[in-house]
Write an enzyme that holds these catalytic residues in place. Structure first.
Site, PDB file in Angstrom:
ATOM      1  N   ARG A 108      11.481   8.022 -24.220  1.00 53.22           N
ATOM      2  CA  ARG A 108      12.665   7.255 -23.773  1.00 53.22           C
ATOM      3  C   ARG A 108      13.288   7.793 -22.487  1.00 53.22           C
ATOM      4  NH1 ARG A 108      13.434   7.183 -29.352  1.00 53.22           N
ATOM      5  NH2 ARG A 108      12.968   5.135 -30.227  1.00 53.22           N
ATOM      6  N   LYS A 130      13.092   1.236  -8.231  1.00 54.66           N
ATOM      7  CA  LYS A 130      12.222   0.248  -8.884  1.00 54.66           C
ATOM      8  C   LYS A 130      10.914   0.944  -9.198  1.00 54.66           C
ATOM      9  CE  LYS A 130      13.069  -4.363  -6.960  1.00 54.66           C
ATOM     10  NZ  LYS A 130      12.365  -5.392  -6.182  1.00 54.66           N
ATOM     11  N   GLU A 172       6.886  -2.100   6.514  1.00 55.20           N
ATOM     12  CA  GLU A 172       8.135  -2.105   5.735  1.00 55.20           C
ATOM     13  C   GLU A 172       9.331  -1.734   6.617  1.00 55.20           C
ATOM     14  OE1 GLU A 172       8.279  -3.413   2.855  1.00 55.20           O
ATOM     15  OE2 GLU A 172       6.552  -2.895   1.613  1.00 55.20           O
ATOM     16  N   LYS A 214      17.930   0.495   3.428  1.00 57.08           N
ATOM     17  CA  LYS A 214      17.564   0.176   2.039  1.00 57.08           C
ATOM     18  C   LYS A 214      18.626   0.704   1.065  1.00 57.08           C
ATOM     19  CE  LYS A 214      14.089  -0.040  -1.485  1.00 57.08           C
ATOM     20  NZ  LYS A 214      12.697   0.071  -1.911  1.00 57.08           N
ATOM     21  N   GLU A 224      19.112  -6.178  -8.298  1.00 56.24           N
ATOM     22  CA  GLU A 224      18.561  -7.338  -7.603  1.00 56.24           C
ATOM     23  C   GLU A 224      19.049  -8.685  -8.142  1.00 56.24           C
ATOM     24  OE1 GLU A 224      14.433  -6.771  -6.336  1.00 56.24           O
ATOM     25  OE2 GLU A 224      14.164  -8.916  -6.523  1.00 56.24           O
ATOM     26  N   ARG A 228      19.971  -7.588  -2.834  1.00 57.54           N
ATOM     27  CA  ARG A 228      18.703  -6.829  -2.825  1.00 57.54           C
ATOM     28  C   ARG A 228      17.491  -7.747  -2.664  1.00 57.54           C
ATOM     29  NH1 ARG A 228      17.006  -1.503  -6.436  1.00 57.54           N
ATOM     30  NH2 ARG A 228      14.994  -1.248  -5.436  1.00 57.54           N
ATOM     31  N   ASN A 232      12.857  -8.447  -0.319  1.00 59.43           N
ATOM     32  CA  ASN A 232      11.577  -9.109  -0.632  1.00 59.43           C
ATOM     33  C   ASN A 232      11.065  -9.956   0.526  1.00 59.43           C
ATOM     34  OD1 ASN A 232      11.450  -8.084  -3.255  1.00 59.43           O
ATOM     35  ND2 ASN A 232      12.849  -9.662  -4.005  1.00 59.43           N
ATOM     36  N   HIS A 235       7.427 -10.605   1.011  1.00 63.20           N
ATOM     37  CA  HIS A 235       6.726 -10.134  -0.189  1.00 63.20           C
ATOM     38  C   HIS A 235       6.271 -11.259  -1.102  1.00 63.20           C
ATOM     39  CE1 HIS A 235       7.975  -6.268   1.223  1.00 63.20           C
ATOM     40  NE2 HIS A 235       7.435  -5.651   0.192  1.00 63.20           N
ATOM     41  N   HIS A 239       2.692 -10.430  -1.713  1.00 62.28           N
ATOM     42  CA  HIS A 239       2.114 -10.038  -3.006  1.00 62.28           C
ATOM     43  C   HIS A 239       0.956 -10.956  -3.373  1.00 62.28           C
ATOM     44  CE1 HIS A 239       5.763  -7.570  -4.649  1.00 62.28           C
ATOM     45  NE2 HIS A 239       5.007  -6.889  -3.826  1.00 62.28           N
ATOM     46  N   HIS A 249      -0.935  -3.152   0.888  1.00 67.15           N
ATOM     47  CA  HIS A 249       0.411  -3.697   0.718  1.00 67.15           C
ATOM     48  C   HIS A 249       1.068  -3.982   2.072  1.00 67.15           C
ATOM     49  CE1 HIS A 249       4.160  -4.420  -1.395  1.00 67.15           C
ATOM     50  NE2 HIS A 249       4.765  -3.654  -0.509  1.00 67.15           N
TER      51      HIS A 249
HETATM   52  N1  LIG Z   1       9.012   0.600  -5.805  1.00 66.75           N
HETATM   53  C1  LIG Z   1       9.273   0.008  -4.661  1.00 66.75           C
HETATM   54  O1  LIG Z   1      10.431  -0.288  -4.329  1.00 66.75           O
HETATM   55  C2  LIG Z   1       8.143  -0.276  -3.714  1.00 66.75           C
HETATM   56  C3  LIG Z   1       8.423  -0.705  -2.396  1.00 66.75           C
HETATM   57  C4  LIG Z   1       7.357  -0.912  -1.520  1.00 66.75           C
HETATM   58  C5  LIG Z   1       6.046  -0.706  -1.955  1.00 66.75           C
HETATM   59  N2  LIG Z   1       5.811  -0.308  -3.242  1.00 66.75           N
HETATM   60  C6  LIG Z   1       4.432  -0.084  -3.720  1.00 66.75           C
HETATM   61  O2  LIG Z   1       3.852   0.978  -2.964  1.00 66.75           O
HETATM   62  C7  LIG Z   1       2.428   0.851  -3.044  1.00 66.75           C
HETATM   63  C8  LIG Z   1       1.829   1.132  -1.682  1.00 66.75           C
HETATM   64  O3  LIG Z   1       2.163   2.448  -1.301  1.00 66.75           O
HETATM   65  P1  LIG Z   1       1.305   3.262  -0.219  1.00 66.75           P
HETATM   66  O4  LIG Z   1       1.043   2.396   0.938  1.00 66.75           O
HETATM   67  O5  LIG Z   1       1.973   4.556  -0.027  1.00 66.75           O
HETATM   68  O6  LIG Z   1      -0.113   3.388  -0.928  1.00 66.75           O
HETATM   69  P2  LIG Z   1      -0.868   4.563  -1.690  1.00 66.75           P
HETATM   70  O7  LIG Z   1       0.029   5.265  -2.616  1.00 66.75           O
HETATM   71  O8  LIG Z   1      -2.106   3.949  -2.231  1.00 66.75           O
HETATM   72  O9  LIG Z   1      -1.287   5.565  -0.514  1.00 66.75           O
HETATM   73  C9  LIG Z   1      -2.209   5.134   0.456  1.00 66.75           C
HETATM   74  C10 LIG Z   1      -3.375   6.127   0.594  1.00 66.75           C
HETATM   75  O10 LIG Z   1      -2.913   7.259   1.323  1.00 66.75           O
HETATM   76  C11 LIG Z   1      -3.318   8.458   0.652  1.00 66.75           C
HETATM   77  N3  LIG Z   1      -2.335   9.472   1.010  1.00 66.75           N
HETATM   78  C12 LIG Z   1      -1.104   9.660   0.485  1.00 66.75           C
HETATM   79  N4  LIG Z   1      -0.447  10.610   1.164  1.00 66.75           N
HETATM   80  C13 LIG Z   1      -1.275  11.056   2.127  1.00 66.75           C
HETATM   81  C14 LIG Z   1      -1.151  12.015   3.163  1.00 66.75           C
HETATM   82  N5  LIG Z   1      -0.014  12.690   3.387  1.00 66.75           N
HETATM   83  N6  LIG Z   1      -2.221  12.209   3.990  1.00 66.75           N
HETATM   84  C15 LIG Z   1      -3.378  11.489   3.813  1.00 66.75           C
HETATM   85  N7  LIG Z   1      -3.535  10.557   2.864  1.00 66.75           N
HETATM   86  C16 LIG Z   1      -2.488  10.336   2.035  1.00 66.75           C
HETATM   87  C17 LIG Z   1      -3.385   8.080  -0.793  1.00 66.75           C
HETATM   88  O11 LIG Z   1      -4.241   8.951  -1.498  1.00 66.75           O
HETATM   89  C18 LIG Z   1      -3.917   6.654  -0.726  1.00 66.75           C
HETATM   90  O12 LIG Z   1      -5.324   6.675  -0.652  1.00 66.75           O
HETATM   91  C19 LIG Z   1       2.138  -0.569  -3.528  1.00 66.75           C
HETATM   92  O13 LIG Z   1       1.672  -0.521  -4.862  1.00 66.75           O
HETATM   93  C20 LIG Z   1       3.501  -1.248  -3.466  1.00 66.75           C
HETATM   94  O14 LIG Z   1       3.638  -2.265  -4.432  1.00 66.75           O
HETATM   95  C21 LIG Z   1       6.832  -0.084  -4.104  1.00 66.75           C
END
Ligand SMILES: NC(=O)c1ccc[n+]([C@@H]2O[C@H](COP(=O)([O-])OP(=O)(O)OC[C@H]3O[C@@H](n4cnc5c(N)ncnc54)[C@H](O)[C@@H]3O)[C@@H](O)[C@H]2O)c1
Length: 344
Positions: A108, A130, A172, A214, A224, A228, A232, A235, A239, A249
């Site tokens: 929990r 989120k 972003e 943000k 949201e 908020r 999106n 998105h 998405h 992404h």
């Molecule tokens: N929760 C939220 O508010 C929110 C907002 C925007 C995006 N997201 C989510 O975030 C995700 C995308 O995140 P992302 O683009 O960071 O992708 P990711 O986490 O897949 O990272 C991208 C790649 O970079 C590598 N990597 C990470 N740090 C590194 C570093 N310092 N040096 C070299 N390689 C590195 C990872 O291993 C991976 O292969 C999506 O699933 C998206 O839906 C969430």
């Protein structure tokens, strides 16, 4: 180092821009947190992690699932984790989203924080509380709102990112500027080369400004219900493109912002000159602005979008660079526009 605070109903969070991974235990209640990371980040930076209780997950959107969360729960049981255990996610947006969800639901809810290691996770994914995973490929269908205790944005870690990952983070950042800060948009237009080269003062400014925008929106509307939704922007289509075409992404959000802008112009909210600026900036940041594709899978994914309510969807339009509008649009109207939005 610069610090931004979010005081929310689901907890208080401090975002530390310019802090170092090496100092992570200054912010954890114990010297021996459980770490969740992915294979690449472990290979690059595992020698700097505190302690040896590390859970390594795979990479890519396909592992952002309940199956991965279940694997994490089992490893937490192996580690004899209890309500006093603290979890740190060290990685990009995928590690952060999964860590927040697993930590919020195991027994929990355990305390958790992040070291965000991609540009995208520093400017967006780690901030705002989120957390969640995909279901059958549909984005973020299962999740919770819950603020991490802290987010460390160690800018030095960005140096090992590929150029493609840096561009994805830019998407972003451009989104934040497009919906809320025309000056930041102009700064990006005028400094894109510096930014892509990760010039340290430019990156410190941009990560700070992005988190500032943000955080202000999240403070005003954590769950949201209104404001908020503007985050999106790009998105809804993004998405759908991410699910249907396996784009990353950031790339999908870039194309999604162009499509949302074109829909905004079609509906009379946005001038064509503003779309040109957006496209030019995305292209300068090495992001795609178009993809030739079949509208059908995109339509299918749109119908499952979380922002849908019955036969309408809350759609984020642009009125001008720096100003977003949320409009309720009939899904059928969006369906009709998809064909024309895909013209190359
Ligand atoms: N929760 C939220 O508010 C929110 C907002 C925007 C995006 N997201 C989510 O975030 C995700 C995308 O995140 P992302 O683009 O960071 O992708 P990711 O986490 O897949 O990272 C991208 C790649 O970079 C590598 N990597 C990470 N740090 C590194 C570093 N310092 N040096 C070299 N390689 C590195 C990872 O291993 C991976 O292969 C999506 O699933 C998206 O839906 C969430």
């Amino acid at each position: 180092m610069q610090t931004i605070h979010i005081q929310g109903d689901t907890g208080d969070s401090q975002i530390l821009i310019g802090e170092k991974l090496a100092n992570v235990t200054h912010y954890t209640p114990t010297q021996h947190p459980v770490i969740i990371t992915d294979k690449r980040v472990w290979d690059l930076y595992g020698d700097r992690f505190p302690g040896d209780r590390v859970i390594i997950i795979g990479q890519g959107e396909k592992i952002k699932t309940l199956a991965t969360v279940k694997m994490i729960y089992r490893r937490l049981v192996d580690f004899k984790a209890d309500r006093s255990t603290f979890i740190v996610g060290i990685g990009g947006g995928i590690v952060c989203d999964i860590t927040g969800f697993a930590a919020s639901t195991y027994m929990r809810g355990l305390g958790f924080g992040y070291v965000a290691t991609t540009l995208l996770s520093q400017v967006d994914a780690s901030v705002g509380g989120k957390n969640g995973v995909n279901l059958d490929g549909y984005k973020n269908m299962v999740g919770v709102f819950n603020q991490p205790d802290f987010v460390i944005c160690d800018l030095a870690l960005l140096r090992t990112l590929s150029e493609r990952e840096i561009s994805c983070g830019m998407a972003e950042m451009i989104k934040h500027a497009a919906i809320a800060d025309a000056d930041l948009f102009s700064y990006l237009e005028n400094n894109h080369q510096k930014v892509l080269a990760l010039d340290s003062s430019a990156i410190q400014k941009l990560v700070y400004d992005s988190v500032r925008i943000k955080a202000a929106i999240v403070r005003a509307d954590e769950k949201e219900k209104g404001e908020r939704r503007k985050l999106n922007f790009g998105h809804t289509f993004g998405h759908a493109l991410e699910k249907s075409y396996g784009l990353s992404h950031g790339e999908a959000v870039g194309i999604g912002m162009v499509m949302a802008s074109e829909l905004s112009a079609t509906r009379g909210y946005l001038a064509e000159t503003e779309i040109k600026r957006l496209k030019k900036l995305l292209a300068n940041m090495n992001l795609p602005v178009r993809i030739p594709l079949n509208p059908n899978p995109v339509w299918d994914a749109l119908q499952k979008d979380k922002k849908r309510a019955d036969d309408h969807i809350n759609f984020v339009m642009l009125a001008e660079i720096g100003k977003a509008l949320v409009k309720t649009v009939a899904l059928q109207d969006v369906k009709q526009s998809i064909g024309s939005l895909f013209k190359t």
